[in-house]
Write an enzyme that holds these catalytic residues in place. Structure first.
Site, PDB file in Angstrom:
ATOM      1  N   HIS A 295       0.867  -1.189   0.000  1.00 22.72           N
ATOM      2  CA  HIS A 295       0.000   0.000   0.000  1.00 22.72           C
ATOM      3  C   HIS A 295       0.901   1.236   0.000  1.00 22.72           C
ATOM      4  CE1 HIS A 295      -3.802   2.158   1.060  1.00 22.72           C
ATOM      5  NE2 HIS A 295      -2.961   3.013   1.631  1.00 22.72           N
TER       6      HIS A 295
ATOM      7  N   ASP B 260      -1.753 -10.265   1.077  1.00 18.97           N
ATOM      8  CA  ASP B 260      -0.999  -9.314   0.254  1.00 18.97           C
ATOM      9  C   ASP B 260      -1.943  -8.617  -0.721  1.00 18.97           C
ATOM     10  OD1 ASP B 260       0.918  -7.889  -1.087  1.00 18.97           O
ATOM     11  OD2 ASP B 260       1.814  -9.608  -2.104  1.00 18.97           O
TER      12      ASP B 260
ATOM     13  N   GLU C 102       0.813  -1.719   4.381  1.00 23.28           N
ATOM     14  CA  GLU C 102       1.444  -0.395   4.350  1.00 23.28           C
ATOM     15  C   GLU C 102       2.717  -0.433   5.182  1.00 23.28           C
ATOM     16  OE1 GLU C 102       0.261   4.302   4.379  1.00 23.28           O
ATOM     17  OE2 GLU C 102      -0.959   2.953   5.599  1.00 23.28           O
TER      18      GLU C 102
END
EC number: 3.2.1.4
Length: 529
Positions: A429, A481, A490
């Site tokens: 992310h 994932d 993230e």
């Protein structure tokens, strides 16, 4: 003669078999088997270049990134160009950025020789200076500090490369009328810690950092208040839940370490009760909750010896007791189960589901540091609540276990450091990594267009944000994932920063053991001859 030759041949075969078994147990990484901590260290420092904001230098190694945020501060009439994006968005948050610099500087100060031996001296200095240059810029007056650039709400509405961003670059500050003791204290700690690192190579710069650190500490202490009460925009992202007491003590102890001045230690002792330094027994250490870190710094003062007044010694002993409570919590050795950190079946320390890896990496660092402090002070054990004992070797072993979990020694067989090993997160992310580089395709990508074209695509990110440590798995060692799974995919700068020290230390240990084994092998062969 024949017998001697036969023995030599047997030893040679044994050495080959031992080497082969070690390589098979690890990943054949070039370090003689096991994990390649040198590569992990290298990648970790490379990650900071992917997070840079501002005018990128000529020697920028992460080539898929470009200049960004070049008008930051312009609306307010100040120069706020530079610094780091904290994670996968394009906002510059002052509190986590400063904490990242504190931890990176602590790692460099503590493991300088190990980092230099791994060939990363220049890179760690560049990573720290990129952040401290910005923090100095952000301190525009003795009692004024710019604590955020960009707006989280509008930024999260868009999915754009930093080079394209069209979101608000409004800047927010703390001052006398709108205090922020927590962000001022953390920034003071960062600059004080960094001043230690630059003391030899850049003495004038070191003094500059120290001057700003002293002013910021005075500002934060004199005009008290939480920064998220002054800057409402930050509450949804980096609220100061622990308050500002820990940051003021943290800053005072870093200033004492940087200057040697008794006044800062006097402050940490006198304010220990009022600001929670000897009252809080914690089981986490993070960008928000600094108590375990400052308690370890205070314990180090006591362990270093010196002639402390009785009142000082008693308070420092309280600090040490609380520091060791945290360390015992990581080992699961405190008497009450609620006083320990939970651990997954795979062995990962688990605090909470959102970006749990930050607690893992910070714990690995504090465990590593304290095991060294014990060794250097001639001690070997710590006392846990309930009377259990723990050794420095146990602390070091737990630190290594957490580092190895990050690198792939876990039930999923996944490295949670991006770009390390054969299996690692491919859909991080991260705005810049998830979109084609502006160098490959310079066409502007709009706010919503980025979501439609890049965020929602199922494939791997076109750019590998090497060295980033993602949020990691849940309490059952499960990891998904996916770009929309921001709690797990993230990455944040403060996840990677403490591991710079841990990886440098583990690499040095591995090389020392390898040298010792080679020397022992040569000695055996000589005896046989």
């Amino acid at each position: 003669m024949v017998a001697a030759m036969t023995m030599c041949a047997a030893v040679a075969v044994l050495l080959v078999l031992t080497s082969t078994m070690a390589a098979a147990a690890g990943d054949g990484d070039g370090d003689g088997g096991g994990f390649d901590y040198k590569k992990a260290l290298h990648s970790g420092l490379l990650y900071f270049e992917a997070q840079r904001s501002g005018h990128l230098p000529y020697n920028q190694r992460v080539r898929w990134r470009g200049h960004s945020g070049l008008a930051d501060g312009l609306q307010q009439g100040v120069d706020l160009v530079g610094g780091y994006y904290d994670a996968g968005d394009n906002v510059k948050f002052g509190l986590p950025m400063a904490f990242t610099m504190t931890m990176l500087s602590w790692a460099a100060a503590e493991f300088w020789d190990e980092i230099a031996a791994a060939g990363e001296r220049r890179h760690v200095l560049e990573a720290i200076k990129w952040g401290t240059d910005y923090l100095v810029k952000a301190h525009t007056a003795a009692d004024e500090l710019w604590a955020e650039v960009g707006d989280g709400d509008t930024d999260h509405y868009c999915w754009q490369r930093p080079e394209d961003m069209t979101t608000s670059r409004q800047a927010y500050k703390v001052d006398r009328d709108n205090p922020g003791s927590d962000v001022a204290g953390e920034t003071a700690a960062a600059l004080a810690a960094a001043s230690i690192v630059f003391r030899r190579s850049k003495p004038r710069y070191s003094r500059l950092l120290l001057r700003h650190a002293e002013q910021l500490f005075d500002f934060g202490d004199r005009y008290r208040g939480k920064y998220d009460s002054s800057i409402g925009e930050v509450r949804a992202y980096y609220a100061s839940v622990s308050g500002y007491g820990d940051e003021l003590l943290w800053a005072a102890l870093w200033l004492h370490r940087a200057t040697g001045r008794r006044g800062y230690l006097d402050y940490a002792v006198a304010m220990a009760d009022e600001l929670g330094g000897v009252g809080w027994a914690v089981t986490e250490f993070s960008w928000d909750v600094k108590y375990a870190g400052l308690q370890i710094l205070a314990a180090k003062v006591l362990m270093d010896g010196g002639d402390h007044p009785a009142a000082h010694a008693a308070t420092l002993e309280q600090y040490r007791s609380k520091a060791e409570h945290y360390l015992c919590a990581c080992l699961g050795k405190n008497a009450a189960a609620g006083d320990n950190v939970n651990r997954t079946a795979g062995g990962m320390l688990f605090v909470r589901r959102w970006n749990n890896m930050q607690y893992v990496t910070n714990a690995a660092f504090l465990l590593t540091v304290y095991s060294r402090y014990l060794r250097d002070s001639g001690g070997d054990t710590i006392r846990c609540s309930g009377g259990a004992m723990a050794t420095g070797d146990e602390l070091a072993a737990m630190a290594r276990a957490q580092a190895d979990y990050v690198l792939g020694d876990n039930p999923a067989g996944v490295s949670y450091m991006v770009g390390y090993g054969r299996r690692f997160p491919r859909r991080v992310h991260h705005r810049g990594a998830s979109m084609v580089s502006h160098r490959a395709d310079g066409r502007f990508v709009g706010c919503v267009q980025g979501y439609d074209r890049w965020f929602r695509r199922g494939g791997a990110n076109p750019n590998v944000v090497a060295g980033a440590i993602v949020g990691g798995p849940d309490d059952r060692d499960r990891f998904r994932d996916s770009r929309d799974n921001y709690m797990q995919t993230e990455a944040c700068t403060y996840n990677t920063a403490p591991m710079v020290g841990v990886f440098a230390h583990l690499h040095a240990q591995k090389m020392a053991a390898r040298t010792a084994n080679n020397n022992a092998d040569r000695s055996m062969i000589k005896r046989v001859d």
